[in-house]
Design a protein around this motif. Sequence first.
Motif, PDB file in Angstrom:
ATOM      1  N   SER A  87       1.307  -0.898   0.356  1.00 39.75           N
ATOM      2  CA  SER A  87       0.161   0.329  -0.406  1.00 39.75           C
ATOM      3  C   SER A  87       0.922   0.986   0.368  1.00 39.75           C
ATOM      4  CB  SER A  87      -0.608  -0.450   1.296  1.00 39.75           C
ATOM      5  OG  SER A  87      -0.484   0.259   2.185  1.00 39.75           O
ATOM      6  N   GLY A  88       0.152   2.526  -0.083  1.00 46.28           N
ATOM      7  CA  GLY A  88       1.103   3.670  -0.201  1.00 46.28           C
ATOM      8  C   GLY A  88       2.328   3.546  -1.133  1.00 46.28           C
ATOM      9  N   THR A  89       3.032   3.955  -0.975  1.00 48.33           N
ATOM     10  CA  THR A  89       4.490   4.235  -1.909  1.00 48.33           C
ATOM     11  C   THR A  89       5.969   3.654  -0.419  1.00 48.33           C
ATOM     12  OG1 THR A  89       5.477   6.055  -1.465  1.00 48.33           O
ATOM     13  CG2 THR A  89       3.831   6.313  -2.889  1.00 48.33           C
ATOM     14  N   VAL A  90       7.000   2.745  -1.605  1.00 50.25           N
ATOM     15  CA  VAL A  90       7.539   1.889  -0.750  1.00 50.25           C
ATOM     16  C   VAL A  90       8.742   3.112  -0.201  1.00 50.25           C
ATOM     17  CG1 VAL A  90       9.914   0.572  -1.120  1.00 50.25           C
ATOM     18  CG2 VAL A  90       7.804   0.141  -1.933  1.00 50.25           C
ATOM     19  N   ALA A  91       8.999   4.313  -0.832  1.00 54.73           N
ATOM     20  CA  ALA A  91       9.721   5.407  -0.043  1.00 54.73           C
ATOM     21  C   ALA A  91       8.879   5.625   0.950  1.00 54.73           C
ATOM     22  CB  ALA A  91       9.625   6.994  -1.440  1.00 54.73           C
TER      23      ALA A  91
END
Length: 203
Positions: A87-91
Amino acid sequence: MQKGTPVPTGVALRDVRRQLFEAADRILLRDGPSGLTSRAVTTEAGCAKGVLHRHFDDFDAFLADYVLDRVERLAPEAAALRSAAGSGTVAGNLTAALIAVFGSVAVAIVALITFRDELRARLRHTWPAGVPVLTEAAEMIAGYLAAERERGRVPAGADVDTLAAMLIGTGHLLFADRTGARPDEEAVGRMVSSVLNSGGRLG
């Protein structure tokens, strides 16, 4: 608590530990490792001077238990980060996790371990390799990156252990200066993106 005031003997050890550990947190964040003494802890906690030594063999035994207790506090953060995989972004997920780790007392604990030789010696009995807090945080980050690798959001050939060590090491440097302004989310995010894209690993 005034001098001579009796301390209740029925107080559970868990409550005494929590009270003393929370006092140690406040002192470390406010005054740094040099300000953390047994007298400072009991004064900050509002306890009689003898309370700490009734529950711990000596001050370094107290500090060793304190450090390990704070390491255990990373477990919920590790679980939350792992559950964010996919979910979201890895960063973005890594940025939030690093701010949570280094925005706490973690940086001050690392400085405390460096400051006290006897504490390091005691911790080696239960933590033979690495630095408590930093080692646990690196394992947390590596576990998350591995989960993202399984989902294809991190390249299959990425060395997650090396990336985790780089993120924790660079993050520690960002937050290590207690006298300056704390890095904001944007600064931490730039660092995370730089590490993730270094050498084309995630670019």
